[in-house]
Write an enzyme that holds these catalytic residues in place. Sequence first.
Site, PDB file in Angstrom:
ATOM      1  N   SER A 108      70.406  54.685  -4.948  1.00 53.57           N
ATOM      2  CA  SER A 108      69.583  55.362  -3.944  1.00 53.57           C
ATOM      3  C   SER A 108      68.630  56.093  -4.662  1.00 53.57           C
ATOM      4  O   SER A 108      68.811  56.605  -5.753  1.00 53.57           O
ATOM      5  CB  SER A 108      70.640  56.138  -3.335  1.00 53.57           C
ATOM      6  OG  SER A 108      70.107  57.223  -2.452  1.00 53.57           O
ATOM      7  N   SER A 109      67.647  56.346  -3.997  1.00 51.20           N
ATOM      8  CA  SER A 109      66.551  57.012  -4.625  1.00 51.20           C
ATOM      9  C   SER A 109      67.000  58.761  -4.398  1.00 51.20           C
ATOM     10  O   SER A 109      66.381  59.355  -5.299  1.00 51.20           O
ATOM     11  CB  SER A 109      65.486  57.109  -3.405  1.00 51.20           C
ATOM     12  OG  SER A 109      65.623  57.490  -2.325  1.00 51.20           O
ATOM     13  N   CYS A 110      67.997  59.120  -4.059  1.00 54.80           N
ATOM     14  CA  CYS A 110      68.453  60.488  -4.287  1.00 54.80           C
ATOM     15  C   CYS A 110      69.066  60.721  -5.507  1.00 54.80           C
ATOM     16  O   CYS A 110      69.486  61.938  -5.983  1.00 54.80           O
ATOM     17  CB  CYS A 110      69.647  60.605  -3.010  1.00 54.80           C
ATOM     18  SG  CYS A 110      71.211  60.007  -3.717  1.00 54.80           S
ATOM     19  N   TYR A 137      76.889  62.539  -4.114  1.00 58.84           N
ATOM     20  CA  TYR A 137      76.623  61.091  -3.633  1.00 58.84           C
ATOM     21  C   TYR A 137      75.787  60.502  -5.285  1.00 58.84           C
ATOM     22  O   TYR A 137      75.918  59.403  -5.719  1.00 58.84           O
ATOM     23  CB  TYR A 137      75.992  60.750  -2.734  1.00 58.84           C
ATOM     24  CG  TYR A 137      75.723  59.240  -2.294  1.00 58.84           C
ATOM     25  CD1 TYR A 137      76.537  58.378  -2.011  1.00 58.84           C
ATOM     26  CD2 TYR A 137      74.463  58.782  -2.352  1.00 58.84           C
ATOM     27  CE1 TYR A 137      76.249  57.156  -1.948  1.00 58.84           C
ATOM     28  CE2 TYR A 137      73.855  57.654  -2.209  1.00 58.84           C
ATOM     29  CZ  TYR A 137      75.129  56.582  -1.710  1.00 58.84           C
ATOM     30  OH  TYR A 137      74.529  55.258  -1.447  1.00 58.84           O
ATOM     31  N   LYS A 141      76.061  57.861  -8.157  1.00 61.75           N
ATOM     32  CA  LYS A 141      75.173  56.534  -8.329  1.00 61.75           C
ATOM     33  C   LYS A 141      74.462  56.516  -9.396  1.00 61.75           C
ATOM     34  O   LYS A 141      74.023  55.402 -10.002  1.00 61.75           O
ATOM     35  CB  LYS A 141      74.043  56.802  -7.108  1.00 61.75           C
ATOM     36  CG  LYS A 141      74.699  56.440  -5.673  1.00 61.75           C
ATOM     37  CD  LYS A 141      75.157  54.940  -5.803  1.00 61.75           C
ATOM     38  CE  LYS A 141      75.874  54.542  -4.504  1.00 61.75           C
ATOM     39  NZ  LYS A 141      76.325  53.130  -4.508  1.00 61.75           N
ATOM     40  N   HIS A 180      72.182  58.563   9.085  1.00 62.72           N
ATOM     41  CA  HIS A 180      70.864  58.913   8.292  1.00 62.72           C
ATOM     42  C   HIS A 180      69.997  59.056   9.540  1.00 62.72           C
ATOM     43  O   HIS A 180      70.194  58.685  10.512  1.00 62.72           O
ATOM     44  CB  HIS A 180      70.330  57.904   7.486  1.00 62.72           C
ATOM     45  CG  HIS A 180      71.102  57.689   6.105  1.00 62.72           C
ATOM     46  ND1 HIS A 180      72.072  56.827   5.814  1.00 62.72           N
ATOM     47  CD2 HIS A 180      71.297  58.612   5.005  1.00 62.72           C
ATOM     48  CE1 HIS A 180      72.621  56.797   4.621  1.00 62.72           C
ATOM     49  NE2 HIS A 180      72.298  57.887   4.151  1.00 62.72           N
TER      50      HIS A 180
END
Length: 315
Positions: A108-110, A137, A141, A180
Amino acid sequence: MKNDSKIYVAGHRGLVGSAIVRKLKEKNYTNIIGKTHSELDLTNLLEVEEFFKKEKPEYVFLAAAKVGGILANSTYPADFIYKNLQIQNNVIGMAYKYEVKKLMFLGSSCIYPKMCPQPIKEEYLLSGYLEETNEAYALAKISGLKMCQFFNKQYGTKYISVMPTNLYGPYDNFHPENSHVMPALIRRFHEAKDSNVPEVVVWGSGTPLREFLYSEDMADACIYLMETYKENEFFNIGTGKEISIRGLAELIKKIIGYEGRLVFDFSKPDGTPRKLLDVSRLEAAGWTYKIELKEGIKKTYKWFVENYINNQKGI
């Protein structure tokens, strides 16, 4: 991958996994495996090992994860880090033990720092502090991404990691609290229009900028990389375009045809102020997105009404 190669898609019923399955079938791959949670609990190592021992998949798309929006991430951080680490460790570990030819890990881009330079390049990973609301999270990742790189380095495996921007599309989670922003807004505007509610409230100020990628494009990029890429870098996957949350809300409002007021709740968190991915590495590898945001939202809303709403009504 050959058309008859045995391909396991972990999380095949989710937003990304279901899109990957559809795209694989579209590309004439015929030997695709998917297991529901009741059939295979990916947090249970014994079950995962038994699956790999019996099925011996040649290729794996690891799209299974515990996911959610700002509220869910803030409320259940222990669950998000613990369960995602379990899933990743079990699947990647057993993929190595049972000699999977190639694995793709979907992150994920997070994973990037909260105040990252924009647009975000892959090399900015671990260069600063994470956004607090989804730190658990993100840490899970990051661990999965690094695990793939370290397995490649130590054992010569061919594991690829991809970091998608905000995704949306068919089979998304439209829960009113734990979803989301895109599916949450689609549901909120639909229900407001259906019930003649005079206003729709959107969390935060509406000023944060976000990038969105349609799930079918995401699936296409994943399969393209599995077919062509052989090195040890990871990839951002996105469009390279952004829109404010206010702009997104106004676009969804127009597509759905809701005519009430749009209200922003400034007491709720905004999250990261801006999060735009640099997709030049992926473009250099030969892939670019195809579906523009307006078209993708129309497709998603059509699916939402035909499947989610009609299923609730028993149609």
